[in-house]
Design a protein around this motif. Structure first.
Motif, PDB file in Angstrom:
ATOM      1  N   PHE A   1       0.840  -1.187   0.000  1.00  0.00           N
ATOM      2  CA  PHE A   1       0.000   0.000   0.000  1.00  0.00           C
ATOM      3  C   PHE A   1       0.883   1.248   0.000  1.00  0.00           C
ATOM      4  O   PHE A   1       1.970   1.265   0.590  1.00  0.00           O
ATOM      5  CB  PHE A   1      -0.893   0.032   1.232  1.00  0.00           C
ATOM      6  CG  PHE A   1      -2.117  -0.848   1.151  1.00  0.00           C
ATOM      7  CD1 PHE A   1      -2.446  -1.526  -0.013  1.00  0.00           C
ATOM      8  CD2 PHE A   1      -2.944  -0.992   2.251  1.00  0.00           C
ATOM      9  CE1 PHE A   1      -3.573  -2.329  -0.086  1.00  0.00           C
ATOM     10  CE2 PHE A   1      -4.077  -1.788   2.197  1.00  0.00           C
ATOM     11  CZ  PHE A   1      -4.399  -2.456   1.026  1.00  0.00           C
ATOM     12  N   ALA A   2       0.411   2.294  -0.627  1.00  0.00           N
ATOM     13  CA  ALA A   2       1.118   3.565  -0.645  1.00  0.00           C
ATOM     14  C   ALA A   2       0.941   4.291   0.681  1.00  0.00           C
ATOM     15  O   ALA A   2      -0.110   4.209   1.320  1.00  0.00           O
ATOM     16  CB  ALA A   2       0.602   4.432  -1.786  1.00  0.00           C
ATOM     17  N   ILE A   3       1.969   4.992   1.098  1.00  0.00           N
ATOM     18  CA  ILE A   3       1.898   5.843   2.287  1.00  0.00           C
ATOM     19  C   ILE A   3       2.417   7.230   1.922  1.00  0.00           C
ATOM     20  O   ILE A   3       2.992   7.427   0.848  1.00  0.00           O
ATOM     21  CB  ILE A   3       2.713   5.264   3.458  1.00  0.00           C
ATOM     22  CG1 ILE A   3       4.200   5.190   3.100  1.00  0.00           C
ATOM     23  CG2 ILE A   3       2.185   3.888   3.857  1.00  0.00           C
ATOM     24  CD1 ILE A   3       5.103   4.908   4.286  1.00  0.00           C
ATOM     25  N   ALA A   4       2.217   8.186   2.836  1.00  0.00           N
ATOM     26  CA  ALA A   4       2.731   9.544   2.648  1.00  0.00           C
ATOM     27  C   ALA A   4       3.983   9.704   3.501  1.00  0.00           C
ATOM     28  O   ALA A   4       3.916   9.636   4.735  1.00  0.00           O
ATOM     29  CB  ALA A   4       1.678  10.571   3.044  1.00  0.00           C
ATOM     30  N   LEU A   5       5.114   9.894   2.880  1.00  0.00           N
ATOM     31  CA  LEU A   5       6.385   9.922   3.579  1.00  0.00           C
ATOM     32  C   LEU A   5       6.391  10.991   4.675  1.00  0.00           C
ATOM     33  O   LEU A   5       6.155  12.170   4.408  1.00  0.00           O
ATOM     34  CB  LEU A   5       7.522  10.181   2.586  1.00  0.00           C
ATOM     35  CG  LEU A   5       8.937  10.127   3.160  1.00  0.00           C
ATOM     36  CD1 LEU A   5       9.247   8.734   3.705  1.00  0.00           C
ATOM     37  CD2 LEU A   5       9.948  10.505   2.088  1.00  0.00           C
ATOM     38  N   GLY A   6       6.620  10.568   5.907  1.00  0.00           N
ATOM     39  CA  GLY A   6       6.753  11.491   7.023  1.00  0.00           C
ATOM     40  C   GLY A   6       5.456  12.045   7.576  1.00  0.00           C
ATOM     41  O   GLY A   6       5.486  12.883   8.478  1.00  0.00           O
ATOM     42  N   ASP A   7       4.310  11.583   7.093  1.00  0.00           N
ATOM     43  CA  ASP A   7       3.010  12.148   7.483  1.00  0.00           C
ATOM     44  C   ASP A   7       2.104  11.015   7.963  1.00  0.00           C
ATOM     45  O   ASP A   7       1.521  10.295   7.149  1.00  0.00           O
ATOM     46  CB  ASP A   7       2.403  12.873   6.287  1.00  0.00           C
ATOM     47  CG  ASP A   7       1.140  13.659   6.633  1.00  0.00           C
ATOM     48  OD1 ASP A   7       0.463  13.302   7.618  1.00  0.00           O
ATOM     49  OD2 ASP A   7       0.813  14.613   5.896  1.00  0.00           O
ATOM     50  N   ILE A   8       1.981  10.863   9.288  1.00  0.00           N
ATOM     51  CA  ILE A   8       1.191   9.751   9.812  1.00  0.00           C
ATOM     52  C   ILE A   8      -0.294   9.904   9.481  1.00  0.00           C
ATOM     53  O   ILE A   8      -0.901   8.963   8.943  1.00  0.00           O
ATOM     54  CB  ILE A   8       1.406   9.584  11.331  1.00  0.00           C
ATOM     55  CG1 ILE A   8       2.850   9.173  11.617  1.00  0.00           C
ATOM     56  CG2 ILE A   8       0.447   8.533  11.888  1.00  0.00           C
ATOM     57  CD1 ILE A   8       3.162   9.057  13.100  1.00  0.00           C
ATOM     58  N   PRO A   9      -0.959  11.039   9.792  1.00  0.00           N
ATOM     59  CA  PRO A   9      -2.398  11.126   9.483  1.00  0.00           C
ATOM     60  C   PRO A   9      -2.712  10.891   8.002  1.00  0.00           C
ATOM     61  O   PRO A   9      -3.685  10.206   7.677  1.00  0.00           O
ATOM     62  CB  PRO A   9      -2.766  12.543   9.924  1.00  0.00           C
ATOM     63  CG  PRO A   9      -1.773  12.868  10.993  1.00  0.00           C
ATOM     64  CD  PRO A   9      -0.490  12.232  10.530  1.00  0.00           C
ATOM     65  N   GLU A  10      -1.910  11.447   7.115  1.00  0.00           N
ATOM     66  CA  GLU A  10      -2.169  11.245   5.686  1.00  0.00           C
ATOM     67  C   GLU A  10      -1.905   9.798   5.289  1.00  0.00           C
ATOM     68  O   GLU A  10      -2.617   9.228   4.451  1.00  0.00           O
ATOM     69  CB  GLU A  10      -1.314  12.195   4.849  1.00  0.00           C
ATOM     70  CG  GLU A  10      -1.469  12.031   3.343  1.00  0.00           C
ATOM     71  CD  GLU A  10      -2.880  12.310   2.814  1.00  0.00           C
ATOM     72  OE1 GLU A  10      -3.136  11.998   1.628  1.00  0.00           O
ATOM     73  OE2 GLU A  10      -3.731  12.823   3.585  1.00  0.00           O
ATOM     74  N   SER A  11      -0.892   9.176   5.879  1.00  0.00           N
ATOM     75  CA  SER A  11      -0.628   7.767   5.597  1.00  0.00           C
ATOM     76  C   SER A  11      -1.804   6.910   6.033  1.00  0.00           C
ATOM     77  O   SER A  11      -2.219   5.995   5.310  1.00  0.00           O
ATOM     78  CB  SER A  11       0.648   7.303   6.314  1.00  0.00           C
ATOM     79  OG  SER A  11       1.795   7.904   5.759  1.00  0.00           O
ATOM     80  N   LEU A  12      -2.369   7.202   7.201  1.00  0.00           N
ATOM     81  CA  LEU A  12      -3.526   6.444   7.668  1.00  0.00           C
ATOM     82  C   LEU A  12      -4.712   6.629   6.723  1.00  0.00           C
ATOM     83  O   LEU A  12      -5.452   5.675   6.441  1.00  0.00           O
ATOM     84  CB  LEU A  12      -3.907   6.870   9.086  1.00  0.00           C
ATOM     85  CG  LEU A  12      -2.837   6.683  10.173  1.00  0.00           C
ATOM     86  CD1 LEU A  12      -3.396   7.056  11.546  1.00  0.00           C
ATOM     87  CD2 LEU A  12      -2.290   5.270  10.184  1.00  0.00           C
ATOM     88  N   ARG A  13      -4.887   7.838   6.218  1.00  0.00           N
ATOM     89  CA  ARG A  13      -5.973   8.079   5.267  1.00  0.00           C
ATOM     90  C   ARG A  13      -5.765   7.271   3.987  1.00  0.00           C
ATOM     91  O   ARG A  13      -6.708   6.667   3.456  1.00  0.00           O
ATOM     92  CB  ARG A  13      -6.062   9.570   4.942  1.00  0.00           C
ATOM     93  CG  ARG A  13      -7.289   9.938   4.093  1.00  0.00           C
ATOM     94  CD  ARG A  13      -7.175  11.330   3.520  1.00  0.00           C
ATOM     95  NE  ARG A  13      -6.145  11.416   2.498  1.00  0.00           N
ATOM     96  CZ  ARG A  13      -6.301  10.982   1.245  1.00  0.00           C
ATOM     97  NH1 ARG A  13      -7.447  10.422   0.857  1.00  0.00           N
ATOM     98  NH2 ARG A  13      -5.322  11.109   0.375  1.00  0.00           N
ATOM     99  N   LEU A  14      -4.534   7.256   3.498  1.00  0.00           N
ATOM    100  CA  LEU A  14      -4.240   6.515   2.276  1.00  0.00           C
ATOM    101  C   LEU A  14      -4.446   5.012   2.467  1.00  0.00           C
ATOM    102  O   LEU A  14      -4.988   4.333   1.594  1.00  0.00           O
ATOM    103  CB  LEU A  14      -2.806   6.792   1.830  1.00  0.00           C
ATOM    104  CG  LEU A  14      -2.517   8.170   1.238  1.00  0.00           C
ATOM    105  CD1 LEU A  14      -1.020   8.363   1.059  1.00  0.00           C
ATOM    106  CD2 LEU A  14      -3.257   8.352  -0.078  1.00  0.00           C
ATOM    107  N   VAL A  15      -3.996   4.487   3.598  1.00  0.00           N
ATOM    108  CA  VAL A  15      -4.150   3.056   3.857  1.00  0.00           C
ATOM    109  C   VAL A  15      -5.624   2.694   3.940  1.00  0.00           C
ATOM    110  O   VAL A  15      -6.068   1.681   3.371  1.00  0.00           O
ATOM    111  CB  VAL A  15      -3.404   2.656   5.140  1.00  0.00           C
ATOM    112  CG1 VAL A  15      -3.735   1.222   5.541  1.00  0.00           C
ATOM    113  CG2 VAL A  15      -1.896   2.819   4.949  1.00  0.00           C
ATOM    114  N   GLU A  16      -6.411   3.512   4.635  1.00  0.00           N
ATOM    115  CA  GLU A  16      -7.846   3.245   4.716  1.00  0.00           C
ATOM    116  C   GLU A  16      -8.489   3.229   3.324  1.00  0.00           C
ATOM    117  O   GLU A  16      -9.298   2.348   3.011  1.00  0.00           O
ATOM    118  CB  GLU A  16      -8.528   4.302   5.584  1.00  0.00           C
ATOM    119  CG  GLU A  16     -10.036   4.105   5.702  1.00  0.00           C
ATOM    120  CD  GLU A  16     -10.716   5.203   6.507  1.00  0.00           C
ATOM    121  OE1 GLU A  16     -11.960   5.237   6.513  1.00  0.00           O
ATOM    122  OE2 GLU A  16     -10.013   6.036   7.114  1.00  0.00           O
ATOM    123  N   ALA A  17      -8.119   4.187   2.486  1.00  0.00           N
ATOM    124  CA  ALA A  17      -8.688   4.249   1.144  1.00  0.00           C
ATOM    125  C   ALA A  17      -8.336   3.013   0.333  1.00  0.00           C
ATOM    126  O   ALA A  17      -9.172   2.473  -0.410  1.00  0.00           O
ATOM    127  CB  ALA A  17      -8.200   5.512   0.429  1.00  0.00           C
TER     128      ALA A  17
END
Length: 298
Positions: A79-95
């Motif tokens: 899954f893709a994540i947002a480098l250095g950004d936990i809230p955005e990474s969580l949003r991406l993983v959920e999507a």
């Protein structure tokens, strides 16, 4: 087609076909580790688990005869994540988890469980029971000022209504923690079985207790590899002595076929600290045991 030699097995988990989101069961890696509070490196966990899984491709389950190869199984990669950004990474993983029929995820840190639960509970329309194997409670409101660090995942899951606390059991707990954290967790209705209680019992008795707590209804398995003792899983970010042996974990999981699992994750494998691939193989085997439970349902 002949089964390939273990050392030549495809690099997808158990040789599953690749990138089919419509499969009945999907496997995915979630290489997020920026919320760790001790040693980082679990971003490499999914890759190591897949490599170790080659040892599990040449036979069926020794007790039940179940075969994960019989499942409609696909490996979605990372899954893709947002480098250095936990809230955005969580949003991406959920999507990315949204819309999948059934997901077995490999972490990555334990924080990845939160977006996976968010996606799952939206799909099924309500909270789930929880089987949580870990050295740590993970019910801190925050870790060192970070609200979404890996030690806070179940505080959020409970307060967001993603899990039913009275259908949640934590197994293998043994790390230092503030008494207030234990008190808060128990006050929500969560059942806690310490590692010492597991050692003084049997896998059969622990599994019976799990079945009593989780009962009927949809449930989720979250297995932090540090639930195992460092002798069996040195390759993790926050090792704690006195943990479960791999045979205990297997003995418990193999007796949970009656639970209506709707998804699972195996997290916190940090291969840089591993020895002879034993941690990655333990994690791969836990994933394999879980898929055997699903395959055993026919």
């Amino acid at each position: 087609m002949a089964t390939p030699m273990t050392f030549a097995a495809p690099h997808a988990f158990l040789g599953a076909r690749a990138h089919d989101r419509g499969a009945a069961v999907c496997v995915a890696g979630v290489p997020l580790d920026i919320g760790t509070t001790n040693r980082a490196g679990t971003r490499d966990g999914p890759r190591a688990i897949r490599a170790a899984a080659r040892m599990l491709t040449d036979g069926r389950h020794p007790e039940t005869g179940a075969d994960p190869a019989a499942l409609d199984l696909s490996d979605l990669g990372e899954f893709a994540i947002a480098l250095g950004d936990i809230p955005e990474s969580l949003r991406l993983v959920e999507a990315q988890a949204t819309g999948l029929a059934h997901l077995l995820a490999f972490g990555g840190e334990h924080g990845v469980t939160l977006p996976l639960l968010r996606a799952l509970t939206k799909r099924i329309g309500g909270p789930v029971g929880m089987v949580h194997i870990d050295a740590h409670l993970d019910t801190s409101e925050d870790n060192f000022g970070q609200r979404f660090a890996h030690g806070s995942v179940f505080w959020h899951a409970i307060t967001e209504g993603l899990v039913e606390p009275r259908r949640m059991i934590q197994i293998g707990i043994r790390s230092p923690a503030w008494p207030e954290m234990f008190a808060w967790t128990r006050a929500q209705g969560v059942t806690i079985l310490s590692a010492q209680q597991v050692h003084e019992s049997t896998p059969a008795a622990v599994a019976t207790r799990v079945l009593e707590v989780v009962g009927a209804g949809p449930a989720y398995l979250s297995f932090d590899i540090d639930g195992l003792d460092p002798a069996f899983a040195p390759g993790t970010g926050t090792p704690e002595v006195g943990g479960l042996a791999t045979w205990q974990a297997q003995g418990i999981l193999r007796r949970l076929g009656a639970i209506d699992f709707r998804g699972a994750d195996v997290v916190e494998v940090a291969p840089a600290y591993d020895v002879a691939e034993v941690t990655a193989l333990a994690a791969a085997t836990i994933g394999w045991e879980y898929l055997c439970l699903l395959a055993g349902k026919g």
